[in-house]
Scaffold this active site. Structure first.
Site, mmCIF file in Angstrom:
data_model
loop_
_atom_site.group_PDB
_atom_site.id
_atom_site.type_symbol
_atom_site.label_atom_id
_atom_site.label_comp_id
_atom_site.label_asym_id
_atom_site.label_seq_id
_atom_site.Cartn_x
_atom_site.Cartn_y
_atom_site.Cartn_z
ATOM 1 N N TYR A 131 -9.607 26.752 -22.774
ATOM 2 C CA TYR A 131 -10.761 26.297 -23.246
ATOM 3 C C TYR A 131 -11.204 24.655 -22.782
ATOM 4 O O TYR A 131 -12.418 24.377 -22.347
ATOM 5 C CB TYR A 131 -11.048 26.508 -24.703
ATOM 6 C CG TYR A 131 -12.503 26.314 -25.098
ATOM 7 C CD1 TYR A 131 -13.229 27.178 -24.966
ATOM 8 C CD2 TYR A 131 -12.724 25.122 -26.135
ATOM 9 C CE1 TYR A 131 -14.598 27.040 -25.482
ATOM 10 C CE2 TYR A 131 -14.066 24.818 -26.479
ATOM 11 C CZ TYR A 131 -14.943 25.844 -26.228
ATOM 12 O OH TYR A 131 -16.347 25.813 -26.646
ATOM 13 N N ALA A 132 -9.949 23.923 -22.686
ATOM 14 C CA ALA A 132 -10.337 22.457 -22.666
ATOM 15 C C ALA A 132 -10.381 22.245 -21.146
ATOM 16 O O ALA A 132 -11.372 21.642 -20.617
ATOM 17 C CB ALA A 132 -9.052 21.692 -22.998
#
Length: 232
Positions: free
Chosen positions: A140-141
């Site tokens: 996600y990052a």
């Protein structure tokens, strides 16, 4: 009124954005969930079920935009997914899926609609405070960091005709965060300088401002809406 296109609009932040924009735009709401039709009906908006990672989905969105009575002035790229895991336990398929939706979908739809957005129009992408790094959210990052890069690249590519910015939410009340163990949620909220979780409406206000004429000299920027937790 001009048209605003909002992806991931069936629930959560996307729905709050749609509700906020409904006062100043006609709306085309996009989501893979059939719930998008319920949201659209309540707001008097048009809706299309589409996957922003598939050529057929992009084509369906473009067709809906071309069939609208107003030209688009705002695109909000909010569609996204999470498949959290510690980095050493993350499956490659989950890494690729998150990047494909969160970054790939943002790129594909912006590229498809940019020429259709009116001069002086705007694109607002949803990044995340997680792009600064979150344990258990490596994929996600990475995807949300990519959204920041995509935002700045598109801002340069489409200036001066269009503005392109990003909003980076912090910890926001949602179905996902509501399912967190109480002690984990309390620890996260206690780490927020403003001592509360964000609400979808907080994010919607930031999106609406960046998409408005009031932000007419703002492009290529990332606006953190995180209660002050934009580091560490």
């Amino acid at each position: 009124m001009s048209l605003a296109v909002v992806t991931g609009a069936a629930r959560g932040i996307g729905r709050a954005v749609a509700e906020r924009l409904a006062t100043r735009h006609s709306l085309l709401l996009v989501d893979m969930s059939p719930a998008v039709h319920e949201t659209a009906a309540r707001l008097g908006a048009a809706a299309v079920r589409a996957d922003v990672t598939e050529p057929e989905g992009i084509a369906a969105i473009v067709a809906a935009v071309d069939g609208a009575s107003e030209a688009p002035a705002l695109l909000v790229n909010n569609a996204g997914i999470t498949r959290d895991a510690l980095i050493h336990k993350m499956e490659e398929a989950d890494f690729r899926a998150v990047v494909r939706v969160n970054l790939g979908g943002t790129y594909a739809l912006t590229e498809a609609l940019a020429s259709r957005i009116v001069d002086g129009g705007s694109v607002v992408n949803l990044s995340s405070r997680a792009q600064l790094g979150n344990v258990g959210q490596f994929n996600y990052a990475v995807s949300k960091t990519g959204v920041v890069g995509c935002t700045r690249a598109f801002a340069l590519a489409h200036a001066p005709r269009l503005r392109v910015n990003a909003v980076a939410p912090g910890f926001v009340e949602s179905e996902m965060t509501g399912a967190m163990p109480a002690h984990v949620r309390e620890r996260v909220v206690n780490g927020v300088p403003l001592s509360r979780a964000g609400q979808p409406q907080d994010i919607a206000e930031a999106v609406a401002w960046l998409g408005s004429k009031e932000a007419g000299y703002v492009t290529g920027q990332v606006l953190y809406v995180c209660g002050g937790r934009s580091f560490g």
